[in-house]
Scaffold this motif. Structure first.
Motif, PDB file in Angstrom:
ATOM      1  N   GLN A 186     113.239  10.667  67.075  1.00 30.61           N
ATOM      2  CA  GLN A 186     112.665   9.670  66.176  1.00 30.61           C
ATOM      3  C   GLN A 186     111.322   9.177  66.713  1.00 30.61           C
ATOM      4  O   GLN A 186     110.371   8.962  65.947  1.00 30.61           O
ATOM      5  N   LYS A 187     111.240   9.005  68.040  1.00 29.02           N
ATOM      6  CA  LYS A 187     109.975   8.595  68.653  1.00 29.02           C
ATOM      7  C   LYS A 187     108.890   9.642  68.430  1.00 29.02           C
ATOM      8  O   LYS A 187     107.738   9.308  68.153  1.00 29.02           O
ATOM      9  N   GLU A 188     109.274  10.920  68.566  1.00 24.03           N
ATOM     10  CA  GLU A 188     108.314  12.003  68.337  1.00 24.03           C
ATOM     11  C   GLU A 188     107.838  12.009  66.891  1.00 24.03           C
ATOM     12  O   GLU A 188     106.660  12.243  66.616  1.00 24.03           O
ATOM     13  N   LYS A 189     108.775  11.762  65.964  1.00 18.36           N
ATOM     14  CA  LYS A 189     108.391  11.706  64.548  1.00 18.36           C
ATOM     15  C   LYS A 189     107.434  10.550  64.293  1.00 18.36           C
ATOM     16  O   LYS A 189     106.451  10.692  63.559  1.00 18.36           O
ATOM     17  N   ASP A 190     107.740   9.408  64.907  1.00 14.60           N
ATOM     18  CA  ASP A 190     106.880   8.233  64.733  1.00 14.60           C
ATOM     19  C   ASP A 190     105.490   8.494  65.308  1.00 14.60           C
ATOM     20  O   ASP A 190     104.479   8.062  64.732  1.00 14.60           O
ATOM     21  N   LYS A 191     105.438   9.199  66.454  1.00 11.53           N
ATOM     22  CA  LYS A 191     104.141   9.545  67.042  1.00 11.53           C
ATOM     23  C   LYS A 191     103.358  10.450  66.110  1.00 11.53           C
ATOM     24  O   LYS A 191     102.145  10.304  65.947  1.00 11.53           O
ATOM     25  N   GLY A 192     104.083  11.417  65.506  1.00 18.58           N
ATOM     26  CA  GLY A 192     103.420  12.329  64.571  1.00 18.58           C
ATOM     27  C   GLY A 192     102.870  11.587  63.362  1.00 18.58           C
ATOM     28  O   GLY A 192     101.759  11.871  62.899  1.00 18.58           O
ATOM     29  N   LYS A 193     103.636  10.608  62.880  1.00 19.58           N
ATOM     30  CA  LYS A 193     103.172   9.817  61.740  1.00 19.58           C
ATOM     31  C   LYS A 193     101.962   8.974  62.121  1.00 19.58           C
ATOM     32  O   LYS A 193     101.016   8.832  61.325  1.00 19.58           O
ATOM     33  N   ASP A 194     101.974   8.432  63.337  1.00 17.63           N
ATOM     34  CA  ASP A 194     100.837   7.628  63.802  1.00 17.63           C
ATOM     35  C   ASP A 194      99.579   8.490  63.909  1.00 17.63           C
ATOM     36  O   ASP A 194      98.473   8.046  63.557  1.00 17.63           O
ATOM     37  N   LYS A 195      99.748   9.729  64.393  1.00 14.69           N
ATOM     38  CA  LYS A 195      98.599  10.632  64.507  1.00 14.69           C
ATOM     39  C   LYS A 195      98.029  10.953  63.131  1.00 14.69           C
ATOM     40  O   LYS A 195      96.812  11.020  62.944  1.00 14.69           O
ATOM     41  N   GLU A 196      98.934  11.166  62.155  1.00 12.33           N
ATOM     42  CA  GLU A 196      98.484  11.451  60.793  1.00 12.33           C
ATOM     43  C   GLU A 196      97.716  10.260  60.218  1.00 12.33           C
ATOM     44  O   GLU A 196      96.692  10.427  59.534  1.00 12.33           O
ATOM     45  N   LYS A 197      98.224   9.058  60.483  1.00  9.63           N
ATOM     46  CA  LYS A 197      97.531   7.860  59.994  1.00  9.63           C
ATOM     47  C   LYS A 197      96.150   7.733  60.610  1.00  9.63           C
ATOM     48  O   LYS A 197      95.176   7.411  59.927  1.00  9.63           O
ATOM     49  N   ILE A 198      96.064   7.959  61.926  1.00 12.18           N
ATOM     50  CA  ILE A 198      94.778   7.871  62.616  1.00 12.18           C
ATOM     51  C   ILE A 198      93.806   8.905  62.087  1.00 12.18           C
ATOM     52  O   ILE A 198      92.620   8.612  61.851  1.00 12.18           O
ATOM     53  N   HIS A 199      94.329  10.134  61.883  1.00 12.78           N
ATOM     54  CA  HIS A 199      93.490  11.204  61.354  1.00 12.78           C
ATOM     55  C   HIS A 199      92.992  10.854  59.956  1.00 12.78           C
ATOM     56  O   HIS A 199      91.805  11.079  59.623  1.00 12.78           O
ATOM     57  N   HIS A 200      93.876  10.276  59.144  1.00 15.58           N
ATOM     58  CA  HIS A 200      93.499   9.889  57.781  1.00 15.58           C
ATOM     59  C   HIS A 200      92.447   8.778  57.804  1.00 15.58           C
ATOM     60  O   HIS A 200      91.472   8.825  57.024  1.00 15.58           O
ATOM     61  N   LEU A 201      92.622   7.792  58.688  1.00 18.99           N
ATOM     62  CA  LEU A 201      91.660   6.702  58.779  1.00 18.99           C
ATOM     63  C   LEU A 201      90.289   7.206  59.251  1.00 18.99           C
ATOM     64  O   LEU A 201      89.248   6.754  58.761  1.00 18.99           O
ATOM     65  N   ARG A 202      90.312   8.140  60.209  1.00 16.38           N
ATOM     66  CA  ARG A 202      89.048   8.699  60.693  1.00 16.38           C
ATOM     67  C   ARG A 202      88.315   9.411  59.573  1.00 16.38           C
ATOM     68  O   ARG A 202      87.086   9.271  59.432  1.00 16.38           O
ATOM     69  N   LYS A 203      89.049  10.178  58.766  1.00 20.02           N
ATOM     70  CA  LYS A 203      88.425  10.871  57.642  1.00 20.02           C
ATOM     71  C   LYS A 203      87.875   9.867  56.644  1.00 20.02           C
ATOM     72  O   LYS A 203      86.777  10.051  56.093  1.00 20.02           O
ATOM     73  N   LEU A 204      88.632   8.800  56.418  1.00 21.33           N
ATOM     74  CA  LEU A 204      88.201   7.771  55.477  1.00 21.33           C
ATOM     75  C   LEU A 204      86.934   7.087  55.964  1.00 21.33           C
ATOM     76  O   LEU A 204      85.963   6.916  55.197  1.00 21.33           O
ATOM     77  N   TYR A 205      86.905   6.705  57.263  1.00 25.74           N
ATOM     78  CA  TYR A 205      85.729   6.051  57.824  1.00 25.74           C
ATOM     79  C   TYR A 205      84.512   6.972  57.800  1.00 25.74           C
ATOM     80  O   TYR A 205      83.398   6.542  57.496  1.00 25.74           O
ATOM     81  N   SER A 206      84.724   8.241  58.146  1.00 28.75           N
ATOM     82  CA  SER A 206      83.602   9.185  58.177  1.00 28.75           C
ATOM     83  C   SER A 206      83.016   9.385  56.788  1.00 28.75           C
ATOM     84  O   SER A 206      81.790   9.489  56.623  1.00 28.75           O
ATOM     85  N   SER A 207      83.913   9.402  55.783  1.00 30.04           N
ATOM     86  CA  SER A 207      83.414   9.575  54.416  1.00 30.04           C
ATOM     87  C   SER A 207      82.638   8.350  53.962  1.00 30.04           C
ATOM     88  O   SER A 207      81.624   8.459  53.264  1.00 30.04           O
ATOM     89  N   VAL A 208      83.103   7.158  54.384  1.00 28.35           N
ATOM     90  CA  VAL A 208      82.410   5.918  54.013  1.00 28.35           C
ATOM     91  C   VAL A 208      81.031   5.867  54.664  1.00 28.35           C
ATOM     92  O   VAL A 208      80.031   5.551  54.024  1.00 28.35           O
ATOM     93  N   PHE A 209      80.964   6.213  55.965  1.00 26.28           N
ATOM     94  CA  PHE A 209      79.688   6.185  56.688  1.00 26.28           C
ATOM     95  C   PHE A 209      78.710   7.226  56.137  1.00 26.28           C
ATOM     96  O   PHE A 209      77.521   6.984  56.021  1.00 26.28           O
ATOM     97  N   SER A 210      79.228   8.382  55.772  1.00 24.18           N
ATOM     98  CA  SER A 210      78.353   9.420  55.224  1.00 24.18           C
ATOM     99  C   SER A 210      77.813   9.002  53.873  1.00 24.18           C
ATOM    100  O   SER A 210      76.664   9.274  53.529  1.00 24.18           O
ATOM    101  N   HIS A 211      78.639   8.332  53.095  1.00 24.96           N
ATOM    102  CA  HIS A 211      78.209   7.836  51.782  1.00 24.96           C
ATOM    103  C   HIS A 211      77.119   6.794  51.947  1.00 24.96           C
ATOM    104  O   HIS A 211      76.121   6.781  51.194  1.00 24.96           O
ATOM    105  N   ARG A 212      77.233   5.909  52.932  1.00 26.86           N
ATOM    106  CA  ARG A 212      76.228   4.873  53.173  1.00 26.86           C
ATOM    107  C   ARG A 212      74.919   5.489  53.613  1.00 26.86           C
ATOM    108  O   ARG A 212      73.823   5.029  53.238  1.00 26.86           O
ATOM    109  N   SER A 213      74.986   6.558  54.425  1.00 23.75           N
ATOM    110  CA  SER A 213      73.751   7.188  54.896  1.00 23.75           C
ATOM    111  C   SER A 213      72.986   7.822  53.743  1.00 23.75           C
ATOM    112  O   SER A 213      71.756   7.845  53.743  1.00 23.75           O
ATOM    113  N   LEU A 214      73.717   8.331  52.764  1.00 26.85           N
ATOM    114  CA  LEU A 214      73.052   8.915  51.578  1.00 26.85           C
ATOM    115  C   LEU A 214      72.365   7.834  50.783  1.00 26.85           C
ATOM    116  O   LEU A 214      71.318   8.068  50.143  1.00 26.85           O
ATOM    117  N   LEU A 215      72.910   6.637  50.759  1.00 18.03           N
ATOM    118  CA  LEU A 215      72.296   5.543  50.039  1.00 18.03           C
ATOM    119  C   LEU A 215      71.030   5.064  50.743  1.00 18.03           C
ATOM    120  O   LEU A 215      70.088   4.609  50.110  1.00 18.03           O
TER     121      LEU A 215
END
Length: 215
Positions: A186-215
């Motif tokens: 269960q701990k391993e599953k929770d770690k995997g879910k945390d990694k997915e969340k972090i990866h998703h947030l990083r993609k979200l932040y990178s897309s936001v920053f890239s959008h701002r640079s275009l503006l």
């Protein structure tokens, strides 16, 4: 059976391997016993014993009387510190889910305790009467006499009882290991879910920053 939180026994430590108290705890328990001994006889009568168990556990009146009769080996209407100490260890083993370990480590003492008639054998009625002390369920009681009554006389001698305690201990250890493995997975599953969340947030932040640079 529940040990009431906040009572004196709640603060005693029971060794998980040998199911015994430390020397310091034994000394503290002895002082507590002397405080309970209102008549200064180095014993507790049935009234003192009742108030003690009623205060520290949720046992019913009939159960407390049964326990007192079990511990009163000499039938004198009183119990000494040795019996009191064994009872406390039983209570603490129950509180810490170490009933199987306690029966295994102290199989001879438990067997003699349940052998009320001195027949060197135990029948189902002995376990039925005291099973609440060791958290033995009705089905487990039936399985006990079905699987370990090797002689087929509907009674258990000490060797058969010892085999039962060994089986229960191994079963308890296996159950604990399975639980630990499940918790680890269960701990391993929770770690995997945390990694997915972090990866998703990083993609979200990178897309936001890239959008701002275009503006």
């Amino acid at each position: 059976m529940i040990l009431r939180e906040g009572s004196f026994l709640w603060y005693l430590y029971l060794d998980k391997i040998y199911c015994l108290l430390s020397l310091r705890n034994v000394k503290a328990l002895m002082e507590y016993f002397h405080l309970l001994d209102a008549h200064h006889r180095n014993t507790l009568n049935d009234v003192l014993f009742f108030h003690f168990l009623h205060h520290v556990t949720n046992l019913k009146v009939t159960q407390i009387k049964i326990v007192f009769d079990m511990l009163d080996w000499t039938a004198i209407g009183e119990i000494g510190f040795d019996q009191f100490y064994m009872l406390v260890c039983i209570l603490l083993s129950h509180q810490n889910h170490l009933q199987d370990q306690f029966m295994y480590r102290h199989s001879r003492a438990v067997f003699d305790l349940l052998d009320l008639n001195g027949e060197l054998k135990l029948d189902a009625s002995h376990f039925q009467m005291y099973r609440f002390l060791f958290n033995i369920k009705k089905q487990e009681l039936r399985d006990l006499f079905h699987d370990f009554d090797i002689t087929g006389d509907q009674m258990l001698d000490y060797k058969e009882f010892k085999l039962y305690t060994i089986f229960c201990t191994e079963k308890s250890i296996d159950k604990k290991k399975r639980k630990e493995r499940q918790e680890e997975r269960q701990k391993e599953k929770d770690k995997g879910k945390d990694k997915e969340k972090i990866h998703h947030l990083r993609k979200l932040y990178s897309s936001v920053f890239s959008h701002r640079s275009l503006l």
